[in-house]
Design a protein around this motif. Sequence first.
Motif, PDB file in Angstrom:
ATOM      1  N   TYR A   1      -4.744  -1.568  16.491  1.00  0.00           N
ATOM      2  CA  TYR A   1      -3.684  -1.075  17.358  1.00  0.00           C
ATOM      3  C   TYR A   1      -4.144  -1.151  18.801  1.00  0.00           C
ATOM      4  CZ  TYR A   1      -1.536   0.963  13.170  1.00  0.00           C
ATOM      5  OH  TYR A   1      -0.966   1.146  11.938  1.00  0.00           O
TER       6      TYR A   1
ATOM      7  N   ILE B   1      -8.797   5.111   6.261  1.00  0.00           N
ATOM      8  CA  ILE B   1      -7.487   5.553   5.785  1.00  0.00           C
ATOM      9  C   ILE B   1      -7.693   6.258   4.451  1.00  0.00           C
ATOM     10  CG2 ILE B   1      -5.159   4.857   5.118  1.00  0.00           C
ATOM     11  CD1 ILE B   1      -5.500   2.374   6.843  1.00  0.00           C
TER      12      ILE B   1
ATOM     13  N   CYS C   1       1.023  -1.484  16.807  1.00  0.00           N
ATOM     14  CA  CYS C   1       0.276  -2.252  15.813  1.00  0.00           C
ATOM     15  C   CYS C   1       0.127  -3.690  16.308  1.00  0.00           C
ATOM     16  CB  CYS C   1       0.984  -2.220  14.469  1.00  0.00           C
ATOM     17  SG  CYS C   1       0.063  -3.047  13.153  1.00  0.00           S
TER      18      CYS C   1
ATOM     19  N   SER D   1      -2.791   7.889   9.769  1.00  0.00           N
ATOM     20  CA  SER D   1      -4.246   8.003   9.896  1.00  0.00           C
ATOM     21  C   SER D   1      -4.658   7.820  11.354  1.00  0.00           C
ATOM     22  CB  SER D   1      -4.942   6.957   9.020  1.00  0.00           C
ATOM     23  OG  SER D   1      -4.668   7.170   7.654  1.00  0.00           O
TER      24      SER D   1
ATOM     25  N   GLU E   1      -9.149  -3.761   8.398  1.00  0.00           N
ATOM     26  CA  GLU E   1      -8.934  -2.843   9.509  1.00  0.00           C
ATOM     27  C   GLU E   1      -7.604  -3.178  10.176  1.00  0.00           C
ATOM     28  OE1 GLU E   1     -10.960  -0.540   9.622  1.00  0.00           O
ATOM     29  OE2 GLU E   1     -12.951  -1.244   9.053  1.00  0.00           O
ATOM     30  N   TYR E   2      -6.708  -2.199  10.224  1.00  0.00           N
ATOM     31  CA  TYR E   2      -5.464  -2.357  10.970  1.00  0.00           C
ATOM     32  C   TYR E   2      -5.763  -2.051  12.437  1.00  0.00           C
ATOM     33  CZ  TYR E   2      -3.291  -2.303   6.374  1.00  0.00           C
ATOM     34  OH  TYR E   2      -2.954  -2.590   5.073  1.00  0.00           O
TER      35      TYR E   2
ATOM     36  N   HIS F   1       0.849  -1.185   0.000  1.00  0.00           N
ATOM     37  CA  HIS F   1       0.000   0.000   0.000  1.00  0.00           C
ATOM     38  C   HIS F   1       0.888   1.240   0.000  1.00  0.00           C
ATOM     39  CE1 HIS F   1      -3.815  -2.151   1.709  1.00  0.00           C
ATOM     40  NE2 HIS F   1      -3.368  -2.659   0.581  1.00  0.00           N
TER      41      HIS F   1
ATOM     42  N   VAL G   1      -8.375   2.105  10.434  1.00  0.00           N
ATOM     43  CA  VAL G   1      -7.565   1.871  11.629  1.00  0.00           C
ATOM     44  C   VAL G   1      -8.480   1.883  12.849  1.00  0.00           C
ATOM     45  CG1 VAL G   1      -5.374   2.749  10.754  1.00  0.00           C
ATOM     46  CG2 VAL G   1      -7.027   4.354  11.705  1.00  0.00           C
TER      47      VAL G   1
ATOM     48  N   SER H   1      -0.682   7.080   5.338  1.00  0.00           N
ATOM     49  CA  SER H   1      -0.379   5.728   5.796  1.00  0.00           C
ATOM     50  C   SER H   1      -1.329   5.334   6.919  1.00  0.00           C
ATOM     51  CB  SER H   1       1.062   5.650   6.299  1.00  0.00           C
ATOM     52  OG  SER H   1       1.204   6.396   7.509  1.00  0.00           O
ATOM     53  N   ALA H   2      -1.326   4.049   7.264  1.00  0.00           N
ATOM     54  CA  ALA H   2      -2.185   3.559   8.340  1.00  0.00           C
ATOM     55  C   ALA H   2      -1.849   4.248   9.659  1.00  0.00           C
ATOM     56  CB  ALA H   2      -2.039   2.041   8.477  1.00  0.00           C
TER      57      ALA H   2
ATOM     58  N   SER I   1      -4.249  -7.117  12.077  1.00  0.00           N
ATOM     59  CA  SER I   1      -5.337  -6.602  11.251  1.00  0.00           C
ATOM     60  C   SER I   1      -6.451  -7.629  11.204  1.00  0.00           C
ATOM     61  CB  SER I   1      -4.848  -6.307   9.826  1.00  0.00           C
ATOM     62  OG  SER I   1      -4.462  -7.508   9.173  1.00  0.00           O
TER      63      SER I   1
ATOM     64  N   TYR J   1     -10.119   0.535   3.688  1.00  0.00           N
ATOM     65  CA  TYR J   1      -9.143   0.291   4.765  1.00  0.00           C
ATOM     66  C   TYR J   1      -9.357   1.278   5.901  1.00  0.00           C
ATOM     67  CZ  TYR J   1      -7.194  -2.019   0.711  1.00  0.00           C
ATOM     68  OH  TYR J   1      -7.052  -2.808  -0.405  1.00  0.00           O
TER      69      TYR J   1
END
Length: 365
Positions: free
Chosen positions: A278, A224, A255, A233, A275-276, A136, A171, A229-230, A258, A169
């Motif tokens: 965290y 995002i 992180c 964001s 979805e990333y 990405h 976060v 970037s993730a 995902s 995408y």
Amino acid sequence: MGSQGLIPEKPTFLGLVDACDNFRLPVNSTDDYLVPWTLTQALESPVIGLLKSEIVDLLRKEEDGSWIIPVKDSVPRSSYRVSFHPSIDTPAKRTKVMKRLCERWRDSGTILQDVIGPKKWRNEMYPVYRNPFGVHRVHDPDAVDDSDNGNYAFEMERSACALFGVVTYGVHMTIYQENPDGSDLRIWVPTRSRTKQTQVVLLMLPEVTHAWPGYLDNSVAGGIPSGMSAFESLVKEAKEEASIDEDITRTLAKCAGSISYYYQTVAGWLQPEVEYVYDMKIPDGADPNLFQPKPSDGEVESFDLLPLDVVIDKMHQRLFKANCATVLVDFLIRHGYLTPDNNPNYMEIMTRLHGRFYHERWCNV
């Protein structure tokens, strides 16, 4: 690590995942209402979306020459696809075509007003990739280079993504605190603003229309946008939604993996998402005022620090936005509260949290 006996064997955790990951690609179906959307008509061109018949019909009416839509039955079913015209062969050209198309549909009073009308328009661009699990690259919209050699294909209006079935995408971060021995875990849970515009129909009660406004959310969450970037964001969303200082997010947000799922709305629009996720653990003995989220941009009404058992109870009551509940299921697994020993659906849940979308099969049903 959490207590192994905290969560009884409740199939409702799988039910929470079901409410979010609810679309299945037919294996042997004669139903052709979903049509692959590819960059070109070449058989090796990647599938980037899946179109309902309503969208195909609208695209047939376009007169600017930007689209290739073969006559039905003129090509084998496995080869049938909608694509850009061969002259639309760079990210900038595709972005321009999509911008012009989506803005016209927004203003034309078509059947799509409940998705892309002026009240639903987000004025935010989302990236579209050839391979949703590929690299990405952060796209610079002002860059002179417009090569078409990477994974990035183009960008399009956020609210229109579901109309074209493209992967989006986001976060999601869980802010939590616990005792040094791992006990008494508590999570900061926001209540979404009751004026938020996104409307949903709950799948478990399809006859009742609700709004995600007023539902519970993850501590920090957001999409995002193209060009970011993730992690950047996440920093932006934490600051704008929860008033979390950027330095705190950059230092403590970790992180944690995902999730990916395939959501289909009651109206049939497809919203495959990655979805990333965290985690932000509040340090032992830290000043709690530094980490207390506070509403900032109107997206959230309030934040509450809730014990884990209360969070779980509210999940079972379906008080969380569907994908946010799914993120919390992932949190429970990663922190050892949901295990193969206390939930009989553990492996089903694990695999469903990491769907592959199976784009390569879209041209073979």
